[in-house]
Each structure stands twice: as C-alpha cells, then as structure tokens.
Design a protein around this motif. Sequence first.
Motif, PDB file in Angstrom:
ATOM      1  N   MET A 173      22.456  16.710 -23.269  1.00  0.00           N
ATOM      2  CA  MET A 173      23.684  17.359 -23.939  1.00  0.00           C
ATOM      3  C   MET A 173      24.571  17.754 -23.065  1.00  0.00           C
ATOM      4  SD  MET A 173      23.681  20.262 -26.897  1.00  0.00           S
ATOM      5  CE  MET A 173      22.741  19.306 -28.037  1.00  0.00           C
ATOM      6  N   ASN A 174      25.818  17.254 -23.099  1.00  0.00           N
ATOM      7  CA  ASN A 174      26.772  17.909 -22.346  1.00  0.00           C
ATOM      8  C   ASN A 174      27.682  19.000 -22.749  1.00  0.00           C
ATOM      9  OD1 ASN A 174      29.154  16.979 -23.863  1.00  0.00           O
ATOM     10  ND2 ASN A 174      28.712  14.840 -23.139  1.00  0.00           N
ATOM     11  N   TRP A 175      28.618  19.505 -21.944  1.00  0.00           N
ATOM     12  CA  TRP A 175      29.540  20.876 -21.905  1.00  0.00           C
ATOM     13  C   TRP A 175      30.440  20.562 -23.549  1.00  0.00           C
ATOM     14  CZ3 TRP A 175      29.178  25.453 -21.880  1.00  0.00           C
ATOM     15  CH2 TRP A 175      30.326  26.445 -21.938  1.00  0.00           C
ATOM     16  N   THR A 176      30.913  19.455 -23.493  1.00  0.00           N
ATOM     17  CA  THR A 176      31.725  19.209 -24.842  1.00  0.00           C
ATOM     18  C   THR A 176      30.968  19.439 -26.089  1.00  0.00           C
ATOM     19  OG1 THR A 176      33.091  17.759 -23.493  1.00  0.00           O
ATOM     20  CG2 THR A 176      33.107  17.368 -25.737  1.00  0.00           C
ATOM     21  N   VAL A 177      29.653  18.725 -26.131  1.00  0.00           N
ATOM     22  CA  VAL A 177      28.965  19.100 -27.340  1.00  0.00           C
ATOM     23  C   VAL A 177      28.371  20.409 -27.280  1.00  0.00           C
ATOM     24  CG1 VAL A 177      26.705  18.182 -28.492  1.00  0.00           C
ATOM     25  CG2 VAL A 177      28.052  16.393 -26.952  1.00  0.00           C
ATOM     26  N   LEU A 178      28.163  21.455 -26.113  1.00  0.00           N
ATOM     27  CA  LEU A 178      27.623  22.566 -26.213  1.00  0.00           C
ATOM     28  C   LEU A 178      28.845  23.535 -26.754  1.00  0.00           C
ATOM     29  CD1 LEU A 178      25.661  22.722 -23.139  1.00  0.00           C
ATOM     30  CD2 LEU A 178      24.766  22.947 -25.394  1.00  0.00           C
ATOM     31  N   LYS A 179      30.218  23.155 -26.459  1.00  0.00           N
ATOM     32  CA  LYS A 179      31.511  23.815 -27.020  1.00  0.00           C
ATOM     33  C   LYS A 179      31.439  23.509 -28.552  1.00  0.00           C
ATOM     34  CE  LYS A 179      34.267  22.579 -23.943  1.00  0.00           C
ATOM     35  NZ  LYS A 179      35.584  22.319 -23.276  1.00  0.00           N
ATOM     36  N   SER A 180      30.953  22.497 -28.867  1.00  0.00           N
ATOM     37  CA  SER A 180      31.235  22.114 -30.525  1.00  0.00           C
ATOM     38  C   SER A 180      30.263  22.850 -31.278  1.00  0.00           C
ATOM     39  CB  SER A 180      31.177  20.637 -30.593  1.00  0.00           C
ATOM     40  OG  SER A 180      32.187  19.965 -30.066  1.00  0.00           O
ATOM     41  N   LEU A 181      28.928  22.871 -30.637  1.00  0.00           N
ATOM     42  CA  LEU A 181      27.963  23.917 -31.331  1.00  0.00           C
ATOM     43  C   LEU A 181      28.178  25.271 -31.438  1.00  0.00           C
ATOM     44  CD1 LEU A 181      24.778  22.053 -29.769  1.00  0.00           C
ATOM     45  CD2 LEU A 181      25.630  21.557 -32.060  1.00  0.00           C
ATOM     46  N   LEU A 185      30.561  13.855 -30.286  1.00  0.00           N
ATOM     47  CA  LEU A 185      29.447  14.289 -31.052  1.00  0.00           C
ATOM     48  C   LEU A 185      28.774  13.184 -31.581  1.00  0.00           C
ATOM     49  CD1 LEU A 185      31.455  17.165 -32.914  1.00  0.00           C
ATOM     50  CD2 LEU A 185      29.988  17.353 -30.829  1.00  0.00           C
ATOM     51  N   GLU A 186      29.476  12.206 -32.308  1.00  0.00           N
ATOM     52  CA  GLU A 186      28.647  11.121 -32.813  1.00  0.00           C
ATOM     53  C   GLU A 186      27.891  10.192 -31.930  1.00  0.00           C
ATOM     54  OE1 GLU A 186      32.019   8.970 -34.095  1.00  0.00           O
ATOM     55  OE2 GLU A 186      32.684  10.281 -35.644  1.00  0.00           O
ATOM     56  N   ASN A 187      28.107  10.341 -30.527  1.00  0.00           N
ATOM     57  CA  ASN A 187      27.356   9.685 -29.596  1.00  0.00           C
ATOM     58  C   ASN A 187      26.202  10.535 -28.836  1.00  0.00           C
ATOM     59  OD1 ASN A 187      28.709   7.330 -29.838  1.00  0.00           O
ATOM     60  ND2 ASN A 187      30.204   7.791 -27.952  1.00  0.00           N
ATOM     61  N   SER A 240      22.669  12.133 -29.353  1.00  0.00           N
ATOM     62  CA  SER A 240      21.541  11.910 -30.060  1.00  0.00           C
ATOM     63  C   SER A 240      20.955  13.435 -30.604  1.00  0.00           C
ATOM     64  CB  SER A 240      20.419  11.179 -29.112  1.00  0.00           C
ATOM     65  OG  SER A 240      20.254  12.360 -28.078  1.00  0.00           O
ATOM     66  N   GLU A 241      21.019  14.521 -29.983  1.00  0.00           N
ATOM     67  CA  GLU A 241      20.705  15.572 -30.693  1.00  0.00           C
ATOM     68  C   GLU A 241      21.658  16.067 -31.456  1.00  0.00           C
ATOM     69  OE1 GLU A 241      19.259  20.244 -29.244  1.00  0.00           O
ATOM     70  OE2 GLU A 241      19.470  18.641 -27.807  1.00  0.00           O
ATOM     71  N   PHE A 242      22.954  15.910 -31.551  1.00  0.00           N
ATOM     72  CA  PHE A 242      23.620  16.298 -32.563  1.00  0.00           C
ATOM     73  C   PHE A 242      23.368  15.424 -33.924  1.00  0.00           C
ATOM     74  CE2 PHE A 242      27.703  16.445 -35.001  1.00  0.00           C
ATOM     75  CZ  PHE A 242      28.093  17.761 -34.932  1.00  0.00           C
ATOM     76  N   CYS A 243      23.063  14.262 -33.696  1.00  0.00           N
ATOM     77  CA  CYS A 243      22.868  13.006 -34.565  1.00  0.00           C
ATOM     78  C   CYS A 243      21.277  13.591 -35.410  1.00  0.00           C
ATOM     79  CB  CYS A 243      22.853  11.804 -34.208  1.00  0.00           C
ATOM     80  SG  CYS A 243      24.524  11.049 -33.604  1.00  0.00           S
ATOM     81  N   LEU A 244      20.655  14.176 -34.346  1.00  0.00           N
ATOM     82  CA  LEU A 244      19.397  14.504 -35.208  1.00  0.00           C
ATOM     83  C   LEU A 244      19.538  15.881 -35.853  1.00  0.00           C
ATOM     84  CD1 LEU A 244      16.389  14.503 -35.169  1.00  0.00           C
ATOM     85  CD2 LEU A 244      16.215  15.836 -33.149  1.00  0.00           C
ATOM     86  N   LEU A 245      20.640  16.547 -35.667  1.00  0.00           N
ATOM     87  CA  LEU A 245      21.038  17.800 -36.701  1.00  0.00           C
ATOM     88  C   LEU A 245      21.701  17.382 -37.829  1.00  0.00           C
ATOM     89  CD1 LEU A 245      22.467  20.173 -33.671  1.00  0.00           C
ATOM     90  CD2 LEU A 245      20.229  20.451 -35.072  1.00  0.00           C
TER      91      LEU A 245
END
Length: 310
Positions: free
Chosen positions: A1-9, A24-26, A28-33
Amino acid sequence: MNWTVLKSLSELYHHRKVQKKTSLENDSEFCLLLDTKEIRDNDKFYVPNDVLYNQYYEKHHLENFDVYYEFLEKYNLLKKRFEEEDIKKLIELETKNNSKTLIPSREQLIEAQETVRGFSTMFFKHDKYLDKKDSLINAINDILDIKLVENKDQQYLYVLQCDDPQTIVLCENLDFLKKDKMPRANNIELWYAGGRNVKKLKYADTRGIRIFYSGDWDKDGLEIFELAKEIIPEIELLFPTAEAKSIEDTDHKSLWKHADNPELLSGLNKTFYPLRYQEKIKSLIKANAWIVEESNDLKKMIESIMKNAI
C-alpha cells in the motif's frame, strides 16, 4: 500500500468520503475492503461503513498515519508515492542515524563512496530494490546527508574489529557485523566487502590471521566464495549449522544450475570443496534448497572447522 492510498484511507476515516481514483482501484487491499463491505461505492465517491471501517482503520492505520505524515512533512515528501514499507525503512534509517546505531555508520558510508546497489543490499530486500527509484534514493540521501554513487564497485571494506583478532571471517551479508558482542568476545574480526564486490580484497591484509568465508549456501553465495578464494587462496569456507529452506517456498532468486545432475555441483569448482562439502551441496541441489547465512551459528561454525581437519 502506498502513501496515496494511505492518505485516502485517512480521508475516509476523518471526512467520511473520498473521491474515486485509479490509484485506489488498483490497490489490492483497498479492493478487499470494498469486497468485504467495509467501504462502499457511492457514485463518484467511496464512503465507509461506519462501524466496520472504523474498526479496521483504528486497528491498522490510525496511529501509524500520524507518524508517517509528520516524518514525510519534515522532509517535504508528502507528494511522493512511497510504499508503506519504504516509509518505515526511511524512519528506521533516520532513527538509527540519530542514535548512532546505524551499521555501517553514515561516516563509513561516505568514506566508502557506497553505491546504490550496495546500500540496497545492506538495508533493503535485495541489491536491485532501489533500481529506478530515484525519489527513494533522493530521500535516503537527504535523510542521511550522504550521496549514494552509481552502481560500481566501491573500494572500501567494512570491518568489525576486536581487541585481539585470532580469526577473520569474510561475510557475504552484513547481518553478523550488526551483532558485535559475540565476535568481539571471541576474538573474531568480521569483514564485509559487499556481496560480489570482492575485487578490493586484493588490497586487504590478513596479517597472517586464519581467514574464513561465511555466506548463503546457494549458487550465488558459493560463487562469491570462489571469487574470494581466487584473490585470497588461504580463505576457508565455513560449514553451515542451520537447516536448509526450500527455494520455492521462500521465493528465493538464486537458483542452482544443472538441477537434473547434482554431480556437476551447479558448475562450481570441485577442487575448492572437500568431500563432505560436495555432499552437502549435492543434497541442497537435490532438495532445491538453500541455507541462509544469518541462520547459522557463527561461533559453532568456526569451532567446528578448528576441531576438524578438512
């Protein structure tokens, strides 16, 4: 998970919605959520399932995010897309550098004119991890106030010294040099040349002290031993004490040659290996296995070779 996704979370947790984006769509952890309904798709936005998402975020990210944010802001890195593990590594490097526990030290790295791949070997997953990661390399340079050079042999030998060296051990990897108590208590001087970067050994003086090689028992590790032995003919290979691991199960990248014919010893020079060493190598090839250097007991390896003429 990169920093961009962490900021979105974080945005989802604090502001209860985040705009849809490819990053976000790319992930894997976000897609699992999304699959587990902890996050819901709501037209142009993603929104959290209040109870489920809060539990997830508070458990896995809430505390860490503030630490990451403060650190990245300090070095003007908030717009970078570092992976979370890389952020953790940068924080670790800063912490050890500030506490003077970084091994090798910042001063040694500067004196060695350490290369990108040399640094990558010592502190990341493998020697090519930092390849084409200019932002990460620049961050390392800024945080440690050093300048990693291009990928060429550095001419500096890292040495863990002791008061009265009785033996020298050239290590393939840096791990043993980070644990100074045992070698110093047993009069063992440790050298680290940087994996295959052994050409500099022609300038090294063993001072007549018996010298050994410790490395991974895989194709690459034993090839490095042979390179070192061509320069220092008296160097002896330590026999491992640890159990072997499956190359396949550990996703190891150093693969044996001629796996269908173990008698060829993966193309190694048989004259460098006593009979029991050859048998050990053949058993590893047959099992498609390897032995990790740092899983061995260094003291026991040295004691064993001292007691047994080979």
